[in-house]
Design a protein around this motif. Structure first.
Motif, PDB file in Angstrom:
ATOM      1  N   MET A  96       2.744 -26.433   8.718  1.00 51.29           N
ATOM      2  CA  MET A  96       2.251 -26.324  10.090  1.00 51.29           C
ATOM      3  C   MET A  96       1.823 -27.698  10.589  1.00 51.29           C
ATOM      4  N   GLU A  97       2.214 -28.021  11.795  1.00 52.78           N
ATOM      5  CA  GLU A  97       2.025 -29.361  12.348  1.00 52.78           C
ATOM      6  C   GLU A  97       0.589 -29.597  12.802  1.00 52.78           C
ATOM      7  N   GLN A  98       0.106 -30.809  12.545  1.00 47.59           N
ATOM      8  CA  GLN A  98      -1.190 -31.231  13.047  1.00 47.59           C
ATOM      9  C   GLN A  98      -1.048 -31.789  14.468  1.00 47.59           C
ATOM     10  N   PRO A  99      -2.055 -31.576  15.326  1.00 48.89           N
ATOM     11  CA  PRO A  99      -1.988 -32.172  16.660  1.00 48.89           C
ATOM     12  C   PRO A  99      -2.109 -33.691  16.584  1.00 48.89           C
ATOM     13  N   VAL A 100      -1.515 -34.367  17.540  1.00 47.31           N
ATOM     14  CA  VAL A 100      -1.699 -35.804  17.661  1.00 47.31           C
ATOM     15  C   VAL A 100      -3.139 -36.122  18.064  1.00 47.31           C
ATOM     16  N   HIS A 101      -3.710 -35.237  18.864  1.00 48.92           N
ATOM     17  CA  HIS A 101      -5.078 -35.419  19.374  1.00 48.92           C
ATOM     18  C   HIS A 101      -5.627 -34.038  19.670  1.00 48.92           C
ATOM     19  N   HIS A 102      -6.948 -33.879  19.505  1.00 54.08           N
ATOM     20  CA  HIS A 102      -7.538 -32.595  19.884  1.00 54.08           C
ATOM     21  C   HIS A 102      -8.925 -32.816  20.458  1.00 54.08           C
ATOM     22  N   TRP A 103      -9.363 -31.837  21.250  1.00 54.86           N
ATOM     23  CA  TRP A 103     -10.681 -31.883  21.877  1.00 54.86           C
ATOM     24  C   TRP A 103     -11.518 -30.714  21.374  1.00 54.86           C
ATOM     25  N   THR A 104     -12.686 -31.035  20.846  1.00 54.52           N
ATOM     26  CA  THR A 104     -13.680 -30.034  20.494  1.00 54.52           C
ATOM     27  C   THR A 104     -15.042 -30.608  20.860  1.00 54.52           C
TER      28      THR A 104
ATOM     29  N   ILE B 264       9.461 -26.707  14.967  1.00 48.88           N
ATOM     30  CA  ILE B 264       8.147 -26.928  14.365  1.00 48.88           C
ATOM     31  C   ILE B 264       7.206 -25.774  14.688  1.00 48.88           C
ATOM     32  N   ASN B 265       6.409 -25.404  13.678  1.00 49.41           N
ATOM     33  CA  ASN B 265       5.340 -24.411  13.826  1.00 49.41           C
ATOM     34  C   ASN B 265       4.027 -25.171  14.020  1.00 49.41           C
ATOM     35  N   TYR B 266       3.413 -25.029  15.203  1.00 51.45           N
ATOM     36  CA  TYR B 266       2.196 -25.774  15.527  1.00 51.45           C
ATOM     37  C   TYR B 266       0.918 -25.043  15.110  1.00 51.45           C
ATOM     38  N   GLY B 267       1.067 -23.913  14.415  1.00 52.00           N
ATOM     39  CA  GLY B 267      -0.032 -23.377  13.635  1.00 52.00           C
ATOM     40  C   GLY B 267      -0.887 -22.287  14.235  1.00 52.00           C
ATOM     41  N   TRP B 268      -0.879 -22.127  15.575  1.00 51.62           N
ATOM     42  CA  TRP B 268      -1.743 -21.113  16.159  1.00 51.62           C
ATOM     43  C   TRP B 268      -1.262 -19.716  15.775  1.00 51.62           C
ATOM     44  N   PRO B 269      -2.147 -18.778  15.396  1.00 51.03           N
ATOM     45  CA  PRO B 269      -3.591 -18.925  15.221  1.00 51.03           C
ATOM     46  C   PRO B 269      -4.010 -19.123  13.761  1.00 51.03           C
ATOM     47  N   VAL B 270      -3.059 -19.439  12.900  1.00 48.09           N
ATOM     48  CA  VAL B 270      -3.388 -19.556  11.475  1.00 48.09           C
ATOM     49  C   VAL B 270      -4.343 -20.719  11.251  1.00 48.09           C
ATOM     50  N   ILE B 271      -4.026 -21.866  11.859  1.00 49.59           N
ATOM     51  CA  ILE B 271      -4.904 -23.028  11.771  1.00 49.59           C
ATOM     52  C   ILE B 271      -5.311 -23.451  13.181  1.00 49.59           C
ATOM     53  N   THR B 272      -6.534 -23.898  13.331  1.00 55.71           N
ATOM     54  CA  THR B 272      -7.037 -24.363  14.622  1.00 55.71           C
ATOM     55  C   THR B 272      -8.323 -25.132  14.401  1.00 55.71           C
ATOM     56  N   HIS B 273      -8.609 -26.058  15.289  1.00 57.35           N
ATOM     57  CA  HIS B 273      -9.879 -26.783  15.265  1.00 57.35           C
ATOM     58  C   HIS B 273     -10.940 -26.059  16.090  1.00 57.35           C
TER      59      HIS B 273
END
Length: 384
Positions: free
Chosen positions: A290-298, A262-271
């Motif tokens: 590109m995979e979405q995170p299960v949870h993220h903090w911003t 799986i490609n988790y997307g960094w740095p193409v996609i990010t919150h």
């Protein structure tokens, strides 16, 4: 008269200073055990020992001792609540630079019989510095027959983003996180170990079913890519799945379920955004493939060590995921429903400690390491 008055004033000032220092000393002594109310349990946080210099990882030995890594390059033993004065000898050469040094620690699943200890660390390689993993046999309070199993390539300069969490799954495979080393685009390159999760056999061999084995344009050790700087990893107690957290920049810290290829997307996609406030990658949070995170903090909490809780000491926490926060100085408790995070609670923020590692001990308590020059080993136990 003036001189005598000055002398008396100085004497009183000295007395006040002594009393202040005594009060601070008593306060510090009392702070070795502190109670906190949480939504589900009232807990007591007990200081087991201090005197650890930027501790990074913790492991529990069958005889009741604990091993703790210190980032400057020392492996320490804690016995009966006391930090032994002499570091464990036998470590490989380590380069303490920036965020690098002696980092994670893991015991082989068959440690009782083979005594193998695995360490991740930064070290010099090919005119640069990079993440290494080595193992050695722990006997007579020393490491023996140390061998290097993995070197992240290519090496580079600088002291950022070494990743370095280690985890064994139920089948005995070893997972290693490697950060992007501060050069974000490396995470999208399959011919580069930076910004990936590595999967190996316990002796460093490459499993034949790794997702990129046989490709001329990819390094066969890579299991996932598009990761920024993962510093937490834990095995789900029911499914056996590998879970991981990783640092975002300003925002966009992630919790991810790790799947092969799986490609988790960094740095193409990010919150998140760059520290300057600038847009990163394509300035989007989702993209096909590109995979979405299960949870993220911003905003970012700077997640580090993490553990699923399965013990009996805190029955209403069973199945919850606990994540240490460096920047926001707390422990995050995530309530899970399958592969979803349905609730979050912030714990122990009042302590103001950078939480580097979180482990469940054999006693069913939570154990924490604080990332400070005078780092502490803490035990979280019920106060009811």
């Amino acid at each position: 008269m003036t001189r005598g008055g000055s002398t008396v004033a100085r004497s009183r000032a000295t007395q006040r200073l002594v009393l202040t220092l005594l009060a601070l000393s008593l306060t510090a002594a009392c702070s070795a055990e502190t109670r906190f109310d949480t939504r589900e349990h009232t807990v007591r946080v007990v200081e087991v020992t201090d005197g650890l210099e930027h501790p990074w990882s913790l492991a529990f030995l069958p005889n009741g001792d604990m091993l703790v890594t210190e980032r400057p390059g020392r492996l320490r033993i804690v016995r009966d609540g006391q930090l032994l004065p002499d570091p464990v000898p036998g470590l490989p050469d380590i380069r303490a630079i920036g965020q690098g040094g002696l980092l994670d620690l893991a015991l082989h699943p068959a440690f009782d019989s083979n005594r193998l200890v695995y360490v991740s660390y930064a070290a010099d390689h090919d005119r640069g510095v990079t993440t290494h993993v080595a193992r050695g046999r722990f006997e007579d309070e020393a490491l023996h027959d140390v061998e290097v199993l993995f070197i992240a390539e290519p090496a580079s300069g600088g002291g950022r983003h070494f990743g370095s969490r280690l985890l064994f799954d139920r089948d005995g495979y070893l997972y290693i996180t490697v950060g992007d080393r501060g050069t974000m685009d490396r995470s999208q390159r399959l011919d580069d170990h930076a910004g990936t999760t590595i999967r190996l056999y316990d002796d460093g061999r490459i499993p034949g079913d790794n997702p990129f084995v046989g490709r001329n344009d990819a390094r066969p050790e890579i299991y996932t890519y598009g990761n920024r700087n993962a510093q937490g990893m834990a095995l789900h107690p029911e499914t056996g799945d590998v879970w991981q957290n990783e640092h975002g920049p300003r925002g966009g810290d992630e919790v991810n379920l790790i799947r092969a290829g799986i490609n988790y997307g960094w740095p193409v996609i990010t919150h998140g955004v760059d520290y300057s406030g600038a847009t990163i990658g394509e300035g989007i949070t989702e993209k096909e493939g590109m995979e979405q995170p299960v949870h993220h903090w911003t905003p970012s909490i700077a997640p580090s060590g993490m553990a699923f809780y399965t013990g009996d000491a805190f029955p209403r926490w069973q199945g919850n995921l606990f994540v240490g926060a460096l920047a926001h100085t707390h422990v995050a408790r995530l309530v899970m429903d399958g592969e979803r995070v349905v609730e979050e609670e912030t714990l122990l923020r009042e302590m103001g400690q950078r939480i580097r590692d979180v482990r469940q001990g054999p006693d069913g308590y939570l154990w924490l390491l604080t990332d400070h020059r005078n780092g502490r080993l803490l035990r979280v136990e019920p106060a009811e």
